[in-house]
Design an enzyme around this catalytic site. Sequence first.
Site, PDB file in Angstrom:
ATOM      1  N   ILE A  45       0.839  -1.197   0.000  1.00  0.00           N
ATOM      2  CA  ILE A  45       0.000   0.000   0.000  1.00  0.00           C
ATOM      3  C   ILE A  45       0.874   1.248   0.000  1.00  0.00           C
ATOM      4  O   ILE A  45       0.408   2.337  -0.297  1.00  0.00           O
ATOM      5  CB  ILE A  45      -0.960   0.050   1.207  1.00  0.00           C
ATOM      6  CG1 ILE A  45      -0.184   0.068   2.522  1.00  0.00           C
ATOM      7  CG2 ILE A  45      -1.946  -1.096   1.180  1.00  0.00           C
ATOM      8  CD1 ILE A  45      -1.010   0.554   3.691  1.00  0.00           C
ATOM      9  N   ASP A  46       2.149   1.083   0.336  1.00  0.00           N
ATOM     10  CA  ASP A  46       3.030   2.246   0.499  1.00  0.00           C
ATOM     11  C   ASP A  46       3.561   2.788  -0.823  1.00  0.00           C
ATOM     12  O   ASP A  46       4.038   3.911  -0.889  1.00  0.00           O
ATOM     13  CB  ASP A  46       4.226   1.874   1.389  1.00  0.00           C
ATOM     14  CG  ASP A  46       3.804   1.555   2.803  1.00  0.00           C
ATOM     15  OD1 ASP A  46       2.799   2.141   3.263  1.00  0.00           O
ATOM     16  OD2 ASP A  46       4.448   0.719   3.451  1.00  0.00           O
TER      17      ASP A  46
ATOM     18  N   MET B 264      -0.840   5.973   6.902  1.00  0.00           N
ATOM     19  CA  MET B 264       0.272   5.017   6.891  1.00  0.00           C
ATOM     20  C   MET B 264       1.346   5.425   5.877  1.00  0.00           C
ATOM     21  O   MET B 264       1.069   6.157   4.923  1.00  0.00           O
ATOM     22  CB  MET B 264      -0.240   3.626   6.542  1.00  0.00           C
ATOM     23  CG  MET B 264      -0.933   2.929   7.703  1.00  0.00           C
ATOM     24  SD  MET B 264      -1.421   1.259   7.216  1.00  0.00           S
ATOM     25  CE  MET B 264      -2.035   0.624   8.781  1.00  0.00           C
TER      26      MET B 264
ATOM     27  N   GLU C 214       2.542   9.061   8.943  1.00  0.00           N
ATOM     28  CA  GLU C 214       3.045   8.525  10.217  1.00  0.00           C
ATOM     29  C   GLU C 214       4.570   8.638  10.294  1.00  0.00           C
ATOM     30  O   GLU C 214       5.140   8.612  11.376  1.00  0.00           O
ATOM     31  CB  GLU C 214       2.621   7.068  10.403  1.00  0.00           C
ATOM     32  CG  GLU C 214       3.208   6.124   9.363  1.00  0.00           C
ATOM     33  CD  GLU C 214       2.818   4.649   9.577  1.00  0.00           C
ATOM     34  OE1 GLU C 214       2.250   4.308  10.623  1.00  0.00           O
ATOM     35  OE2 GLU C 214       3.105   3.842   8.665  1.00  0.00           O
TER      36      GLU C 214
END
Lengths: 445, 445
Positions: free
Chosen positions: B139-140, B182, B239
């Site tokens: 997802i990053d 995130m 984050e």
Amino acid sequence: MAAPKGNLVVGQSGGPTAVINQSLIGVVKEALRHEAIEGVYGARNGVEGVLREDFLDFRKEHDSTLEAVAATPSAGLGSCRFKPKEEDCKNIFQILSKLNARYFFYIGGNDSALSAGIINKIAREQNYELRVFHIPKTIDNDLLVTDHCPGYGSAAKYVAQAFMGNDADNRSLPGIKIDVCMGRNAGWLTAASALARVHPGDGPHLIYLPERGYTLKGMLNDIDKVFSANKRALIAVSEGVADSDGHTFLESEKIRAELKELGMGKLLDLFDLTGEVEELSGGAKRDAFGHVQLSGTGALADFLATVTKIYLFNKCGKKYRVRADTLGYAQRSMPGVVSEVDAIEAREAGAAGVLTAVTGDLSGSICFKRHQTQFGKYLCEPFCAPLEDVSGVNFPKGVKQYRPMEDNLITEAGNDVTPEFVEWLRPLVGQLPVKGLLKGESVKV
Amino acid sequence: MAAPKGNLVVGQSGGPTAVINQSLIGVVKEALRHEAIEGVYGARNGVEGVLREDFLDFRKEHDSTLEAVAATPSAGLGSCRFKPKEEDCKNIFQILSKLNARYFFYIGGNDSALSAGIINKIAREQNYELRVFHIPKTIDNDLLVTDHCPGYGSAAKYVAQAFMGNDADNRSLPGIKIDVCMGRNAGWLTAASALARVHPGDGPHLIYLPERGYTLKGMLNDIDKVFSANKRALIAVSEGVADSDGHTFLESEKIRAELKELGMGKLLDLFDLTGEVEELSGGAKRDAFGHVQLSGTGALADFLATVTKIYLFNKCGKKYRVRADTLGYAQRSMPGVVSEVDAIEAREAGAAGVLTAVTGDLSGSICFKRHQTQFGKYLCEPFCAPLEDVSGVNFPKGVKQYRPMEDNLITEAGNDVTPEFVEWLRPLVGQLPVKGLLKGESVKV
């Protein structure tokens, strides 16, 4: 009584929902159809907008805008957290009568029903014909009288889907996962996590609700048992979770005493910043309504994760994977995760309110009654209830002015919901995404 | 070279995505079509399952189960956080060769490409024909070589929708809202919040990314300015947000020094429980990969909300509404919020890997190349890159083995993204829900 000729004013109040604008547009589009209703005005930021005479003319908005707004979460007119006092309500009435408003619609929760009731009373005392209606909305589903409340079905859908995902996540990377859901007084929204269960073994495996009082040791023992049996645990916790005296965990002396016994006496202090923040800013922690601020902070989730981690480590000597999420504002305003039934009913409530107002009833709150049907098909229709019954204003002292989950919906152990609850909830949420599971036995190649 | 006859083993690794099972089923269904591939086995929990010889036979699963699993977020085979060492890879190879596995597919991030590369090298040294492929997921979006990574589009869609909702929420009840997303090393996911902007004045109004270093004062000044101008502010924070030395806020001495200057010297300590938790449980705060645990705690969001609240109170003498959410696991595993393009490409990556393996290439990672087209239509196709290029294992010391956002995608002030980024992202996310806005001027009735 014939419908009076005059203007309609509509406002929105309180925390947003995904479908509060469906109710708004339901009021507006129905109002535009009736000859008796001349102007259709929206008050910005609820009664605050009435007081500062800040209105928007809905006759000037294009239908495509109205429909786009209806499909958008949160209050399109702007909302407010202002609970008017008797004096404010007199001013509101003055302004409404000056503007020849004959219809006043307030979309909101319990407090909005109360405000509507006061304004209605003042109008009657003044012999001014004003039809005052409350259109209920809340994600908490804790309003009196109605079977369920517009806004709840969509929030429940978000919670159910989030737990479906969290359960699949927890299955693939086993550990302990705690998710804190909104709902200060009532567990309806947290309980909706139960819809995430599709396959045997699916979570949530434990559900903690504000309707019951808990001990920390009981909760840790539950978690330990589930985790030992399944090697994983997904846990739903209401932000209003409390001890047996009704004190929420982070403010409970009983929990503090239990922590001391567990050798974690200092832990609760670490999560309570009230003193420090007040010292530095003079008491910024209480919100305008006087509630303790539970939403918008991750403290409860972080506390529960930390205490669980330390408890299991001290018991088993092992560091287990414990994580916690606070589901947050997405619960009340996530676009694209809307219950179709909820959207339809929210619109219907607004339209039904206007129809009721022009056909005779003088005031009321638009509630829903669910019918028993032969084959269990879902059938719900709006009806008009007295404002006072919904606000609970005339209840004797000590009787709750909101609706907690009924006893038959919670298991005896208090850490789960019953099949009756799931059956009641399912039609309000509707279709959920598919959840596949590879069931194959392990094989030797 | 002709495709060797033998079995295929596929596994999944690392944090889940909404479409990692599309890649799995892409591998499986393509594998079932090729004669050279005899058995199609899934290793449970990635290489951990290979090591304990825990397999599932995909030939025994019904197609409807495969399709349901494909549509379900998170790793259907189970995942792992285990990064095998050279010795482990030898054992993995031994087991694979014993089982006559000729095709090994590993779906995961950077670490999985590295593991695949080591296993591939061992097989070549042993002259055993094993075709080893890595199917990227994260997802990053911080993997090397590829234009973008399967899993990112859906996570970006979740973030965009959550911010659309939070923006509507913030518009209706104005205040300051901070949402922590995130992404430890790279800001791709946080940056996706920019897609929430539809109407003039829409948030997020500020976006803070790990690619830039920040001062607390600079950030507070930004927030103050936006809030003064708009009476509201929606802020996206990664984050991984850090000071100019790359130290994340909660671990930064520079931030600590700034707090002291602002008269809030103690504040950071309140949010750092490392010492206390370690004291009570012996160091349970580091995860198996050695990363500092940033996900699954609300500390950063709560810290930022608290510091903002106190700063504004001390500056203006007023208590403003400041709230913060940590978006949580829903970013990586929310069913029903999936990008269609992402789902298709994730499936395609799995299938393309198998096709590549049976038609000749010996190993590789399936990446995506985006083509420039005459009218800007989105056109992306998979290609096979060397495992070592994707894992970055051969990079000189000090060169990043992941991909941060490029400079042209971030504004010069460092607190927003550029139009180039939004243009690059839009096709990966696809259609978003409608966002209506009542634009009417305020009128006097």
